[in-house]
Design a protein around this motif. Structure first.
Motif, PDB file in Angstrom:
ATOM      1  N   UNK A  97       1.222  -1.078   0.053  1.00 57.04           N
ATOM      2  CA  UNK A  97      -0.018   0.164  -0.362  1.00 57.04           C
ATOM      3  C   UNK A  97       1.516   1.236   0.376  1.00 57.04           C
ATOM      4  N   UNK A  98       1.652   0.863   0.768  1.00 64.76           N
ATOM      5  CA  UNK A  98       3.355   2.615   0.911  1.00 64.76           C
ATOM      6  C   UNK A  98       3.941   2.478  -0.805  1.00 64.76           C
ATOM      7  N   UNK A  99       3.277   1.314  -1.599  1.00 62.64           N
ATOM      8  CA  UNK A  99       4.421   1.653  -2.592  1.00 62.64           C
ATOM      9  C   UNK A  99       3.489   1.603  -3.897  1.00 62.64           C
ATOM     10  N   UNK A 100       2.240   2.210  -3.982  1.00 62.40           N
ATOM     11  CA  UNK A 100       1.125   1.990  -4.375  1.00 62.40           C
ATOM     12  C   UNK A 100       2.664   2.751  -6.015  1.00 62.40           C
ATOM     13  N   UNK A 101       2.407   3.952  -5.794  1.00 67.37           N
ATOM     14  CA  UNK A 101       2.967   5.190  -6.405  1.00 67.37           C
ATOM     15  C   UNK A 101       4.088   4.755  -7.284  1.00 67.37           C
ATOM     16  N   UNK A 102       4.585   4.177  -7.249  1.00 63.05           N
ATOM     17  CA  UNK A 102       5.964   3.087  -7.996  1.00 63.05           C
ATOM     18  C   UNK A 102       5.433   1.925  -9.121  1.00 63.05           C
ATOM     19  N   UNK A 103       3.919   1.345  -8.790  1.00 60.19           N
ATOM     20  CA  UNK A 103       4.091   0.567 -10.102  1.00 60.19           C
ATOM     21  C   UNK A 103       3.250   1.534 -11.003  1.00 60.19           C
ATOM     22  N   UNK A 104       3.102   0.787 -12.738  1.00 62.50           N
ATOM     23  CA  UNK A 104       2.905   1.607 -13.329  1.00 62.50           C
ATOM     24  C   UNK A 104       1.522   1.665 -13.992  1.00 62.50           C
ATOM     25  N   UNK A 105       0.933   2.529 -14.703  1.00 60.08           N
ATOM     26  CA  UNK A 105      -1.221   2.157 -13.977  1.00 60.08           C
ATOM     27  C   UNK A 105      -1.032   2.156 -15.700  1.00 60.08           C
ATOM     28  N   UNK A 106      -0.436   1.644 -16.196  1.00 60.90           N
ATOM     29  CA  UNK A 106      -0.928   0.922 -17.717  1.00 60.90           C
ATOM     30  C   UNK A 106      -0.723  -0.059 -17.633  1.00 60.90           C
ATOM     31  N   UNK A 107      -0.430  -1.384 -16.174  1.00 60.36           N
ATOM     32  CA  UNK A 107      -0.815  -2.861 -16.733  1.00 60.36           C
ATOM     33  C   UNK A 107      -2.167  -3.053 -17.309  1.00 60.36           C
ATOM     34  N   UNK A 108      -2.046  -3.985 -17.917  1.00 61.90           N
ATOM     35  CA  UNK A 108      -2.913  -5.216 -17.979  1.00 61.90           C
ATOM     36  C   UNK A 108      -3.195  -5.839 -17.327  1.00 61.90           C
ATOM     37  N   UNK A 124      -5.231 -13.900 -21.228  1.00 62.86           N
ATOM     38  CA  UNK A 124      -4.198 -13.294 -20.476  1.00 62.86           C
ATOM     39  C   UNK A 124      -2.731 -13.010 -21.825  1.00 62.86           C
ATOM     40  N   UNK A 125      -2.487 -13.860 -22.840  1.00 60.79           N
ATOM     41  CA  UNK A 125      -1.854 -13.230 -23.877  1.00 60.79           C
ATOM     42  C   UNK A 125      -2.301 -11.793 -24.559  1.00 60.79           C
ATOM     43  N   UNK A 126      -3.167 -11.442 -24.608  1.00 65.40           N
ATOM     44  CA  UNK A 126      -3.273 -10.676 -25.357  1.00 65.40           C
ATOM     45  C   UNK A 126      -3.359  -9.109 -24.507  1.00 65.40           C
ATOM     46  N   UNK A 127      -2.714  -9.271 -23.199  1.00 68.39           N
ATOM     47  CA  UNK A 127      -2.173  -8.242 -22.339  1.00 68.39           C
ATOM     48  C   UNK A 127      -0.821  -7.731 -23.094  1.00 68.39           C
ATOM     49  N   UNK A 128      -1.160  -6.271 -23.090  1.00 75.08           N
ATOM     50  CA  UNK A 128      -0.014  -5.632 -23.582  1.00 75.08           C
ATOM     51  C   UNK A 128       1.246  -5.196 -22.671  1.00 75.08           C
ATOM     52  N   UNK A 129       0.615  -5.323 -21.230  1.00 66.25           N
ATOM     53  CA  UNK A 129       2.037  -5.110 -20.799  1.00 66.25           C
ATOM     54  C   UNK A 129       1.333  -5.771 -19.033  1.00 66.25           C
ATOM     55  N   UNK A 130       2.488  -7.011 -18.604  1.00 68.48           N
ATOM     56  CA  UNK A 130       1.523  -7.821 -17.304  1.00 68.48           C
ATOM     57  C   UNK A 130       3.253  -7.343 -16.735  1.00 68.48           C
ATOM     58  N   UNK A 131       2.640  -7.703 -14.713  1.00 71.29           N
ATOM     59  CA  UNK A 131       3.356  -7.530 -14.189  1.00 71.29           C
ATOM     60  C   UNK A 131       4.323  -8.926 -13.566  1.00 71.29           C
ATOM     61  N   UNK A 132       4.882  -9.350 -13.349  1.00 70.66           N
ATOM     62  CA  UNK A 132       4.908 -11.249 -12.596  1.00 70.66           C
ATOM     63  C   UNK A 132       5.246 -10.773 -11.397  1.00 70.66           C
ATOM     64  N   UNK A 133       4.708 -11.318 -10.843  1.00 72.42           N
ATOM     65  CA  UNK A 133       5.009 -11.230  -9.308  1.00 72.42           C
ATOM     66  C   UNK A 133       5.399 -12.171  -8.527  1.00 72.42           C
TER      67      UNK A 133
END
Length: 331
Positions: free
Chosen positions: A16-27, A78-87
Motif C-alpha cells: 500500500x505504501x509503495x503503490x505510486x511506484x507501480x505503472x498504471x498501464x498494466x493489463x 492473458x496473452x492479449x495483455x500489452x504489459x504484465x507484472x510478474x510477482x
C-alpha cells in the motif's frame, strides 16, 4: 542470532505504501505459485486488474475474477495483455523470476513483462523492476516459518503450536488428559526436521506424546519434557517457564517457537534470544519487540500517512531527513 521477520500485515502495508511506484498501464498481474500469489492478488485487487498464476498464463487461460465489479483491464485472454507484472513474494538470487521469464517468453507472449518482488534483500533489489520491502538475511516470513530450514536448530513448544491446547476438562492430569494427548487436533505441522520439541508436559506422558508425533509425521531430534510427578507440582513450582528457558540456552538453538505471548516474552527476556509467538504471530527479541530492521516498514507507514502535517509544522531539515529515510519508494 536475530531473524528479520515479515508478517502478512507488514508485506501488505508495504505494498500500500509503495503503490505510486507501480505503472498504471498494466493489463495483467501474474503471480508465481504459491507464495507469490499473495502479493499478486493484493496488487490485482488494489489496482482492479485481472490476476492469474504462471501456469494459467502460459496456457493462456483465465481462472475467473468474480463479478462484483468490472475490471479496469478487460482483456479476453492473458496473452492479449500489452504489459504484465510478474510477482513473487520475495527475491534472493533471482532464479525463480528468471525461470518464469523464460517460460513466459517460450509461451509465445509478445507483450512487455515487468518484474516485482514484495520483499528483497539489499543485493537482490536490483534484480527486479519493483519491490516494496528491503529485508536483510537471515529472514523468515509468517507464511514459511513452519517449512523453513531454521527449524532444524530451533525449539518448538507443543500445545498451542503443534496441536491445540487442552480444555479445562481435558487438562485433568488423568484419563481425559490421556485421551487428549492421543487425539489432539494438529495446528502447525512442520515440514523439515525440528531440532528440539520443548514442552511443559510431564515426563510420564512421553509415550502418548511420542505416539501423537509419529501419527502426524513430525520428525524431531529431541523431546524435552518436565520430570515432575503431577500437574499440581508443575503449577506450584512454576517450572514450565524455567524449563523452556533453560533448554533453549542449553541447546544453543537459534529460535524458540512459543504459543503463549506472556511466556514468549518471558523466554526472550530470560535468554536474550529471539522467540516467535504463534498467538500473536510476531517475532520477539529480548526487548519484547520485532528486530529493528522491520520497524523501518512500520515507521515508513506512519510517515506516508502523516507527511502533509509533518511538512507543515516541522523544520525543513527534519522533513527532508524523514522524506529521505522513509519517503522513498521501494523500486
Amino acid at each position: 542470532m536475530n531473524f528479520n521477520y515479515v508478517s502478512y500485515d507488514m508485506m501488505l502495508d508495504a505494498i500500500y505504501c509503495n503503490l505510486a511506484a507501480l505503472p498504471r498501464d498494466l493489463d495483467l498481474v501474474v503471480g508465481l505459485p504459491r507464495s507469490g500469489m499473495i502479493p499478486a492478488y493484493a496488487i490485482g485487487l488494489i489496482l482492479n486488474l485481472p490476476v492469474v498464476d504462471l501456469q494459467s498464463f502460459i496456457d493462456n487461460k483465465f481462472v475467473g475474477n468474480g463479478h462484483t465489479r468490472s475490471l479496469r483491464s478487460a482483456i479476453a485472454a492473458p496473452h492479449l495483455a500489452r504489459k504484465l507484472l510478474l510477482v513473487d513474494d520475495s527475491c534472493n538470487s533471482g532464479a525463480s523470476v528468471d525461470r518464469a521469464l523464460i517460460q513466459i517468453a517460450d509461451s509465445g507472449y509478445r507483450g512487455l513483462t515487468q518484474t516485482c518482488a514484495a520483499i528483497v534483500t539489499p543485493y537482490s533489489k536490483r534484480l527486479v523492476d519493483f519491490s516494496f520491502l528491503t529485508v536483510s538475511e537471515p529472514r523468515v516470513f509468517q507464511w514459511n516459518l513452519f517449512h523453513h530450514s531454521i527449524l532444524s536448530n530451533a525449539c518448538l513448544d507443543f500445545d498451542g503450536v503443534l496441536c491445540v491446547d487442552p480444555t479445562d476438562d481435558e487438562n485433568d492430569d488423568g484419563e481425559n488428559y490421556k485421551r487428549f494427548l492421543l487425539n489432539a487436533a494438529p495446528l502447525h505441522l512442520p515440514t523439515p526436521k525440528v531440532g528440539h520439541i520443548v514442552s511443559a508436559r510431564l515426563e510420564k506422558y512421553r509415550g502418548e506424546t511420542e505416539d501423537w508425533l509419529s501419527m502426524h509425521g513430525v520428525i524431531y531430534g529431541e523431546l524435552h519434557l518436565l520430570d515432575l510427578p503431577n500437574k499440581q507440582e508443575r503449577i506450584r513450582t512454576n517450572a514450565h517457564l524455567v524449563h523452556k528457558s533453560e533448554i533453549y540456552k542449553q541447546t544453543n538453538a537459534d529460535l524458540f517457537v512459543e504459543s503463549n505471548l506472556d511466556q514468549a516474552q518471558h523466554i526472550a527476556a530470560n535468554t536474550g534470544l529471539p522467540v516467535f509467538c504463534v498467538d500473536s504471530m510476531q517475532m520477539i527479541n529480548s526487548l519484547g519487540n520485532n528486530p529493528g530492521a522491520l520497524n523501518r516498514a512500520l515507521w515508513r507507514s506512519v510517515y506516508l500517512r502523516s507527511r502533509n502535517v509533518a511538512s507543515r509544522y516541522l523544520p525543513k531539515d527534519i522533513t527532508a531527513f524523514l522524506k529521505n529515510r522513509f519517503g522513498r519508494t521501494g523500486r
